[in-house]
Enzyme design. Structure first.
Site, PDB file in Angstrom:
ATOM      1  CE1 TYR A 154       0.469   1.947   4.807  1.00  0.00           C
ATOM      2  CE2 TYR A 154       2.050   2.117   6.537  1.00  0.00           C
ATOM      3  CZ  TYR A 154       1.295   1.469   5.302  1.00  0.00           C
ATOM      4  OH  TYR A 154       1.833   0.127   4.906  1.00  0.00           O
ATOM      5  CG  HIS A 207      -6.365  -3.214  -0.345  1.00  0.00           C
ATOM      6  ND1 HIS A 207      -6.087  -2.953   0.811  1.00  0.00           N
ATOM      7  CD2 HIS A 207      -7.316  -4.093  -0.222  1.00  0.00           C
ATOM      8  CE1 HIS A 207      -6.847  -3.499   1.622  1.00  0.00           C
ATOM      9  NE2 HIS A 207      -7.473  -4.132   1.022  1.00  0.00           N
ATOM     10  CE1 TYR A 256       2.658   0.548   1.784  1.00  0.00           C
ATOM     11  CE2 TYR A 256       1.481  -1.077   0.422  1.00  0.00           C
ATOM     12  CZ  TYR A 256       1.606  -0.443   1.452  1.00  0.00           C
ATOM     13  OH  TYR A 256       1.102  -0.996   2.770  1.00  0.00           O
ATOM     14  N   PRO A 285       8.613  -2.135   9.740  1.00  0.00           N
ATOM     15  CG  PRO A 285       6.967  -2.318  11.439  1.00  0.00           C
ATOM     16  CD  PRO A 285       8.461  -1.959  11.330  1.00  0.00           C
ATOM     17  CE  LYS A 330       7.959  -2.382  -0.297  1.00  0.00           C
ATOM     18  NZ  LYS A 330       6.901  -2.847  -1.370  1.00  0.00           N
TER      19      LYS A 330
HETATM   20  C1  PHB Z   1      -0.150  -5.347   8.572  1.00  0.00           C
HETATM   21  O1  PHB Z   1      -1.389  -5.602   8.094  1.00  0.00           O
HETATM   22  O2  PHB Z   1       0.219  -6.344   9.687  1.00  0.00           O
HETATM   23  C2  PHB Z   1       0.743  -4.343   7.999  1.00  0.00           C
HETATM   24  C3  PHB Z   1       0.351  -3.492   6.965  1.00  0.00           C
HETATM   25  C4  PHB Z   1       0.900  -2.642   6.532  1.00  0.00           C
HETATM   26  C5  PHB Z   1       2.219  -2.349   7.062  1.00  0.00           C
HETATM   27  C6  PHB Z   1       2.526  -3.324   7.738  1.00  0.00           C
HETATM   28  C7  PHB Z   1       1.929  -4.133   8.858  1.00  0.00           C
HETATM   29  O3  PHB Z   1       3.098  -1.540   6.359  1.00  0.00           O
END
Ligand code: PHB
Ligand code: APR
Length: 390
Positions: A201, A73, A384, A293, A297
């Site tokens: 997000y 990505h 990120y 989460p 990270k």
């Molecule tokens: C996930 O795909 O489980 C995932 C992706 C991004 C995050 C947390 C978990 O910030």
């Protein structure tokens, strides 16, 4: 009595990557894991790999399937106030991230270790670490009903947040830093093609939501909820209704639904222990720190720790140098705290805080700033994709 150079407790990403890196440097290790191999390989966890993590796995000889099946990505999307805004990693950092489930990374690592005759003891019960303040620490455990003891030069505590290594250190020797958040995530795995190629997000007045994926057929979705949320109160229709509401905002965008394969609630905390070392035992990964989460990270930080540890052990075994081992904790913590800051910032910006309307306005202003300022977008992007590993 068994003997090894490095006794590793825990076959999560930290323990397995460490044993792989050590093997590449000709250093012997034994990994002790209290669960079964199947459990480790099927446990669904995070799935976003930083640029540097991908490079390290590839250079360590465990990147072949990840390169083939991982989804590369070049950005993520932020949604708020009915708007969608893309953070373009390629433009802002020249880098990418890879979506590849943690359990897939675990499968690849176990396979590589087993193929190279690496020693991993699954279902090792009642693991205890002893004599940490001597040059000959020991690990005791039971396997198949029999008691065993391994003599080592060093112990690596890679047994996660609930493991035994950190609690084996006298509490006066450690300083703990902790922040609990008043919310959790309700996560689902759905048999539905992802509704967007990239992660979304979303900040919404009903709470945070995240759209992620595991493969072209499987979507991973999360909703902010109470940390003690009762899953019984969340039948599938309610989950989908809430996801539709919170993720709305993209033009011509539609959320794909499918059978829910798995549901769970996780709490959120930030936690750091200092130092990450006691005598001849070194802590790595979740045993030493936890991040919420939101910044994706946890796994990446575990890998960054063991990279530092593997190098320090290589220095020790190749030339007797102890300076890198002595600096282990300090070297790791400078990254750990930056990653803690980023994870806390993403979490605070994107979750709905009860009570004070000031926060809601401030968060919208923050998101608007991130979306409209190149400097702010770049700060998000460089964290990120992963700060440089030196
Ligand atoms: C996930 O795909 O489980 C995932 C992706 C991004 C995050 C947390 C978990 O910030
Ligand atoms: N004895 C032996 N093994 C243990 C013990 C014990 N007493 N306690 C825990 N373990 C094992 C767990 O079963 C697990 O397989 O240690 C391993 C720790 O792995 P993780 O919890 O995955 O921790 P870590 O390797 O540091 O990786 C951190 O994993 O948990 C995710 O979100 C987290 O992505 C982050 C990453």
């Amino acid at each position: 009595m068994l003997r090894t150079q490095v006794g590793i407790v825990g076959a999560g990403p930290a323990g397995l990557v460490l044993s792989q890196l050590l093997a590449l440097d000709g250093i012997d290790s034994v990994v002790l894991e209290n669960k079964t191999r199947q459990y480790c390989e099927e446990r669904i966890r995070a799935g976003v790999l930083e640029w540097g993590t991908v490079e390290l796995l590839a250079q360590s000889g465990v990147g072949e399937r990840m390169r083939r099946e991982g989804l590369v990505h070049y950005g993520i999307e932020l949604r708020f106030a009915g708007r969608a805004h893309r953070i373009d990693f390629k433009d802002l950092t020249g880098r990418s991230i890879t979506v590849y489930g943690q359990h897939e990374v675990i499968k690849d690592l176990i396979q590589a270790r087993v193929a190279a005759d690496g020693r991993i003891v699954f279902e090792a019960n009642d693991v205890r670490v002893e004599d940490l303040n001597t040059n000959k620490p020991k690990i005791q455990y039971f396997h198949a009903g029999e008691s065993h003891e391994i003599h080592c030069d060093f112990v690596a505590g890679c047994d996660g947040f609930h493991g035994i290594c950190r609690p084996s250190i006298p509490s006066a020797a450690l300083k703990l830093y902790e922040r609990l958040y008043p919310f959790g995530w309700l996560g689902i795995l759905a048999e539905a093609p992802p509704s967007s190629e990239e992660l979304i997000y979303a900040y919404h007045e009903r709470g945070f939501a995240l759209h992620s994926m595991r493969s072209p057929q499987i979507t991973r979705l999360y909703l902010q909820c109470d940390p003690e949320e009762d899953l019984a109160a969340w039948p599938d229709e309610r989950i989908w209704r809430e996801l539709h509401l919170r993720l709305a905002g993209g033009r011509d965008w539609k959320l794909n639904e499918g059978a829910i394969l798995q549901k769970g609630v996780t709490g959120m905390r930030s936690f750091v222990v200092e130092p990450m070392q006691y005598g001849r035992m070194y802590l790595a990964g979740d045993a030493a720190h936890i991040v919420p989460p939101t910044g994706a990270k946890g796994l990446n930080l575990a890998v960054a720790d063991v990279r530092v540890l593997a190098r320090a052990l290589k220095d020790f075994y190749s030339s007797g140098r102890t300076d890198s081992l002595e600096a282990y904790s300090q070297t790791c913590l400078s990254r750990v705290w930056k990653v803690q800051r980023f994870s806390w910032w993403m979490t605070s910006m994107l979750h709905r805080h009860e009570g004070n309307p000031f926060d809601h306005r401030r968060q919208l202003a923050e998101l608007d700033y991130v979306a409209s300022s190149r400097a702010a977008s770049q700060s998000l992007a460089e964290n990120y994709v992963g700060l440089p590993m030196d």
